[in-house]
Design a protein around this motif. Structure first.
Motif, PDB file in Angstrom:
ATOM      1  N   PRO A   1       0.812  -1.228   0.000  1.00 50.29           N
ATOM      2  CA  PRO A   1       0.000   0.000   0.000  1.00 50.29           C
ATOM      3  C   PRO A   1       0.837   1.266   0.000  1.00 50.29           C
ATOM      4  N   LEU A   2       1.990   1.246   0.676  1.00 48.86           N
ATOM      5  CA  LEU A   2       2.860   2.421   0.660  1.00 48.86           C
ATOM      6  C   LEU A   2       3.403   2.674  -0.741  1.00 48.86           C
TER       7      LEU A   2
ATOM      8  N   VAL B   1       0.664   4.380  -2.789  1.00 50.33           N
ATOM      9  CA  VAL B   1       0.573   5.810  -2.471  1.00 50.33           C
ATOM     10  C   VAL B   1       1.756   6.555  -3.068  1.00 50.33           C
ATOM     11  N   ASP B   2       2.945   5.947  -2.995  1.00 49.44           N
ATOM     12  CA  ASP B   2       4.138   6.596  -3.553  1.00 49.44           C
ATOM     13  C   ASP B   2       4.028   6.737  -5.066  1.00 49.44           C
TER      14      ASP B   2
ATOM     15  N   THR C   1       2.565  15.043   2.361  1.00 45.36           N
ATOM     16  CA  THR C   1       2.537  13.678   1.829  1.00 45.36           C
ATOM     17  C   THR C   1       3.928  13.068   1.835  1.00 45.36           C
TER      18      THR C   1
ATOM     19  N   ALA D   1       4.770  11.886   5.320  1.00 48.90           N
ATOM     20  CA  ALA D   1       4.075  10.643   5.653  1.00 48.90           C
ATOM     21  C   ALA D   1       4.752   9.442   4.989  1.00 48.90           C
ATOM     22  N   LEU D   2       5.168   9.591   3.739  1.00 53.62           N
ATOM     23  CA  LEU D   2       5.872   8.508   3.053  1.00 53.62           C
ATOM     24  C   LEU D   2       7.205   8.202   3.730  1.00 53.62           C
TER      25      LEU D   2
ATOM     26  N   THR E   1      -1.287  10.640  10.033  1.00 54.59           N
ATOM     27  CA  THR E   1      -2.305  10.946   9.037  1.00 54.59           C
ATOM     28  C   THR E   1      -3.170   9.709   8.783  1.00 54.59           C
TER      29      THR E   1
ATOM     30  N   THR F   1      -3.537   8.129   6.084  1.00 54.10           N
ATOM     31  CA  THR F   1      -2.764   7.190   5.263  1.00 54.10           C
ATOM     32  C   THR F   1      -1.817   6.365   6.119  1.00 54.10           C
ATOM     33  N   LEU F   2      -1.129   7.038   7.068  1.00 58.25           N
ATOM     34  CA  LEU F   2      -0.206   6.315   7.943  1.00 58.25           C
ATOM     35  C   LEU F   2      -0.953   5.390   8.890  1.00 58.25           C
TER      36      LEU F   2
ATOM     37  N   GLN G   1      -3.791   3.778   8.317  1.00 54.78           N
ATOM     38  CA  GLN G   1      -4.162   2.579   7.555  1.00 54.78           C
ATOM     39  C   GLN G   1      -2.939   1.712   7.262  1.00 54.78           C
ATOM     40  N   PHE G   2      -1.807   2.350   6.996  1.00 55.76           N
ATOM     41  CA  PHE G   2      -0.593   1.581   6.715  1.00 55.76           C
ATOM     42  C   PHE G   2      -0.136   0.823   7.953  1.00 55.76           C
TER      43      PHE G   2
END
Length: 577
Positions: A247-248, A251-252, A392, A395-396, A441, A443-444, A446-447
């Protein structure tokens, strides 16, 4: 039709059995008055006329009276059914696999030593050399037994090569310590029943299977538990990390697309500009050939031996050099927009963002020394493009840091060995820490849940490698063997499609390891029993029969259709009314 030219041998050799007495009763052998076989054998030195005179026991009451003994040295000259010696077969295979020669190149090299056609070179490689490789590997069964006795059993690795065009998938079972192939073949389906049937012969080995290394393939996990219930099943940690990063990485990838789009909107027209060297030829970069580009003035001499006196620098004199620096920065910026990712640790979007930030900082340093409008436009455009995406990117970076920490936990320091329980405890504690990470965030968040979910599914087979000596953490060695074989075939054939077809039609034999030298290969092949070679050639022909109608030659297909029509006409007719 022309009469084929005969082969004229330069030497005649008649072999006799090395044994002088009967192995059953000890009576002196008597030579028969006839030859068991008599043929011309082509060697690299020339053609030989070789024959074998068998020996027999003279006692009619002996158990070996009907047995005929032959010369082992004579049988090592050439395989049964071939007039080409083992050294010719090995030379063909060695040039094909070691030097990546085509069949035409091999034929041109052999034409001065051996009478052979190009099509027969292909026939000998496929119908003799590859089956001999399989027979050679079976000669090392004693070595496999010795390793199994030393470590109390075998450690095996399983992996499959991605199928092509809906064809069956090739799978490989390899003994890790020895590197020998236990089973190699194609599976038409990837379900539990198929995997269980593929693994079933391992259950009847005289040595236990200590551990199995493979990916967490659907259907393979229950099949291993069914066939090898006492074996430890180690999941490949490289596949585990790639599944963690999935998933990361998605997003990336979206972040990289948005980043490239934004950067091109702000500085796309600027970084695509090339310096105008000649009026009316702005789009011409470099030209060579019969009408090459004109050469500019040679560079001025620099250094302590330069004869010209020093001159005072002026802004007008430094403009060409400034243009060259700015042009290189533009080229580098364009290159950064083309970076490719390789999960789990190389994420292209995050890397592109960091590298573009570096370009902006470097350009600011240059502007502090000398102002240049295009350089200022580049800095302003990059800052405008990168600022909205900063959150973003952070977060990545945090997600990538979690992945690196998990990989660090799974790869302990060799000087401080740890047990599977210790590694599992550290990883469980870190995953709990990630789930409680503050100020994350969506996104993080969920990751983090994804890391915990995937780890729970891999947990039963993630830590056996720390307790079983000789069990690797990853299946990279077998995957590298697949890649090396594919690259070798691609270098040999020069065609990607032909490489894929070769793997489908004879990949199980192409993947077999060969002896390290040509001489050792010849010695190993010459010890192959004729019965084993005949059986292996039969397996090879049976597999090739699957592809008999897969030909693009209309003439060959029509001939095969005619054969099918003849077979059909022999069937009992049925009514149609």
């Amino acid at each position: 039709m022309r009469t084929p030219k005969g082969l004229y041998a330069y030497e005649r050799i008649i072999y006799h059995p090395e044994l002088l007495t009967c192995p059953h009763c000890g009576e002196l052998l008597v030579m028969d008055n006839h030859l068991a076989w008599d043929k011309i054998v082509q060697t690299l030195a020339g053609a030989l006329s070789v024959a074998s005179r068998p020996g027999r026991c003279p006692r009619a009451t002996c158990a070996g009276f009907a047995m005929r003994l032959h010369s082992a040295q004579g049988q090592r000259m050439a395989p049964s059914g071939s007039t080409y010696s083992y050294e010719v077969l090995v030379r063909i295979g060695w040039w094909r696999q070691e030097h990546h020669a085509t069949y035409r190149e091999i034929h041109m090299e052999l034409a001065s030593q051996v009478r052979i056609s190009e099509s027969h070179v292909r026939y000998l490689y496929q119908q003799f050399y590859l089956p001999l490789l399989a027979c050679h590997e079976r000669q090392h069964r004693d070595h496999l037994a010795q390793i199994a006795q030393q470590q109390g059993g075998l450690i095996i690795a399983l992996d499959g090569l991605a199928p092509q065009g809906g064809e069956p998938q090739i799978w490989f079972i390899r003994a890790l310590t020895s590197g020998l192939t236990l089973r190699s073949g194609w599976l038409s389906q990837q379900d539990q029943a198929t995997f269980a049937a593929f693994l079933q012969p391992l259950k009847h080995l005289e040595w236990p299977i200590l551990a199995v290394l493979s990916d967490k393939q659907t259907g393979l996990v229950p099949a291993v538990a069914e066939v090898l219930p006492t074996s430890r099943y180690q999941f490949c940690q490289a596949h585990y990390l790639r599944n963690l990063a999935e998933p990361l990485a998605e997003v990336d990838a979206a972040f990289k697309v948005e980043l490239r789009k934004t950067v091109r909107q702000h500085v796309g027209d600027l970084i695509r500009q090339e310096p105008r060297t000649t009026h009316g030829q702005a789009g011409v970069v470099t030209v060579t050939g019969l009408l090459p580009s004109p050469l500019g003035s040679p560079p001025e001499a620099t250094g302590p031996h330069a004869q010209s006196p020093p001159c005072i620098a002026s802004p007008a004199a430094s403009e060409p050099e400034a243009d060259a620096v700015i042009t290189e920065l533009f080229c580098h910026t364009r290159y950064l927009l083309t970076l490719k990712g390789r999960p789990p640790f190389r994420l292209a979007g995050m890397e592109t963002y960091a590298r573009l930030e570096n370009v902006a900082r470097f350009s600011l340093d240059l502007l502090a020394e000398r102002y240049e409008p295009r350089l200022a436009q580049l800095v302003q455009g990059l800052q405008s493009a990168l600022s909205p995406l900063a959150q973003t990117s952070q977060a990545l970076q945090q997600g990538a840091a979690w992945l690196r920490d998990i990989a660090y936990i799974l790869e302990p320091v060799p000087s401080y060995p740890m047990s599977a329980a210790d590694i599992a405890g550290q990883l469980r504690g870190y995953l709990d820490t990630v789930r409680r990470w503050p100020h994350v965030t969506p996104t993080l968040s969920q990751f983090g849940l994804h890391l915990d979910t995937v780890s729970r599914s891999y947990w039963p087979g993630l830590f056996h490698c720390y307790d079983v000596p000789g069990l690797p953490r990853t299946n990279n060695e077998l995957e590298s063997h697949f890649r090396d074989t594919s690259r070798r075939l691609l270098r040999t054939t020069g065609q990607k499609g032909l490489t894929q077809r070769t793997l489908q039609r004879q990949g199980a034999w192409e993947l077999l390891p060969r002896p390290p030298t040509e001489a050792k290969t010849r010695d190993a092949f010459s010890q192959t029993l004729p019965e084993e070679l005949a059986q292996e050639r039969q397996r090879f022909a049976a597999h090739h029969q699957r592809f008999r109608l897969q030909s693009r030659s209309l003439r060959q297909t029509q001939a095969q259709f005619n054969q099918l029509r003849q077979r059909w006409s022999t069937l009992q007719p049925t009514g149609t009314g």
